[in-house]
Design a protein around this motif. Structure first.
Motif, PDB file in Angstrom:
ATOM      1  N   GLU A 100      -4.455  10.099  -3.242  1.00 42.40           N
ATOM      2  CA  GLU A 100      -4.817  10.593  -4.574  1.00 42.40           C
ATOM      3  C   GLU A 100      -6.096   9.929  -5.088  1.00 42.40           C
ATOM      4  N   ARG A 101      -6.205   8.635  -4.871  1.00 35.46           N
ATOM      5  CA  ARG A 101      -7.406   7.915  -5.310  1.00 35.46           C
ATOM      6  C   ARG A 101      -8.653   8.410  -4.571  1.00 35.46           C
ATOM      7  N   ALA A 102      -8.540   8.538  -3.258  1.00 34.52           N
ATOM      8  CA  ALA A 102      -9.683   8.970  -2.445  1.00 34.52           C
ATOM      9  C   ALA A 102     -10.091  10.402  -2.760  1.00 34.52           C
ATOM     10  N   GLU A 103      -9.112  11.257  -2.985  1.00 38.63           N
ATOM     11  CA  GLU A 103      -9.368  12.675  -3.241  1.00 38.63           C
ATOM     12  C   GLU A 103      -9.716  12.958  -4.708  1.00 38.63           C
ATOM     13  N   ARG A 104      -9.368  11.999  -5.580  1.00 41.36           N
ATOM     14  CA  ARG A 104      -9.559  12.166  -7.028  1.00 41.36           C
ATOM     15  C   ARG A 104      -8.835  13.413  -7.559  1.00 41.36           C
ATOM     16  N   ARG A 105      -7.641  13.601  -7.028  1.00 44.92           N
ATOM     17  CA  ARG A 105      -6.756  14.684  -7.482  1.00 44.92           C
ATOM     18  C   ARG A 105      -5.344  14.343  -7.041  1.00 44.92           C
ATOM     19  N   ASP A 106      -4.362  14.925  -7.726  1.00 41.95           N
ATOM     20  CA  ASP A 106      -2.978  14.606  -7.396  1.00 41.95           C
ATOM     21  C   ASP A 106      -2.507  15.423  -6.198  1.00 41.95           C
ATOM     22  N   ASP A 152       0.487   7.808  -0.471  1.00 46.08           N
ATOM     23  CA  ASP A 152       0.206   8.883  -1.436  1.00 46.08           C
ATOM     24  C   ASP A 152      -0.816   8.431  -2.489  1.00 46.08           C
ATOM     25  N   THR A 153      -0.647   7.210  -2.985  1.00 45.65           N
ATOM     26  CA  THR A 153      -1.562   6.687  -3.998  1.00 45.65           C
ATOM     27  C   THR A 153      -2.976   6.570  -3.441  1.00 45.65           C
ATOM     28  N   ARG A 154      -3.098   6.083  -2.210  1.00 47.77           N
ATOM     29  CA  ARG A 154      -4.421   5.967  -1.590  1.00 47.77           C
ATOM     30  C   ARG A 154      -5.082   7.331  -1.430  1.00 47.77           C
ATOM     31  N   GLU A 163       0.857  -1.186   0.000  1.00 47.84           N
ATOM     32  CA  GLU A 163       0.000   0.000   0.000  1.00 47.84           C
ATOM     33  C   GLU A 163       0.889   1.230   0.000  1.00 47.84           C
ATOM     34  N   ASP A 164       0.572   2.169  -0.852  1.00 50.30           N
ATOM     35  CA  ASP A 164       1.292   3.437  -0.929  1.00 50.30           C
ATOM     36  C   ASP A 164       0.345   4.526  -0.423  1.00 50.30           C
TER      37      ASP A 164
END
Length: 84
Positions: free
Chosen positions: A40-46, A36-38, A33-34
């Motif tokens: 970004e996915r949850a927020e739907r933005r980088d 930052d990736t989680r 699990e990363d």
């Protein structure tokens, strides 16, 4: 009750935490699990957009929240965010 088993990889930004986490997880046959990736996915933005729109304190709080969510997991290697 079964104890959780998590290995967290920590270090400065761009130090290779994600790469190390993926390699270690593959070697152990664990999940990776990363944070930052989680986020970004949850927020739907980088991440740069989150910093710009919501600020660093908000992002750092999200990092902590995701880490706390992952701590009870078993057989998981976690690549922490640079500020976690």
């Amino acid at each position: 009750m079964t104890a959780s088993i998590v290995i967290a990889i920590d270090g400065p930004v761009a130090a290779g935490k994600g790469t190390l986490a993926r390699r270690l997880a593959a070697r152990l046959d664990w999940r990776v699990e990363d944070i930052d990736t989680r986020i970004e996915r949850a927020e739907r933005r980088d991440i740069p957009t989150i910093f710009r729109d919501a600020g660093e304190p908000y992002f750092r709080a999200r990092e902590r929240d995701v880490l706390v969510q992952l701590l009870p997991e078993r057989g998981t290697v976690v690549a922490s965010g640079g500020g976690t």
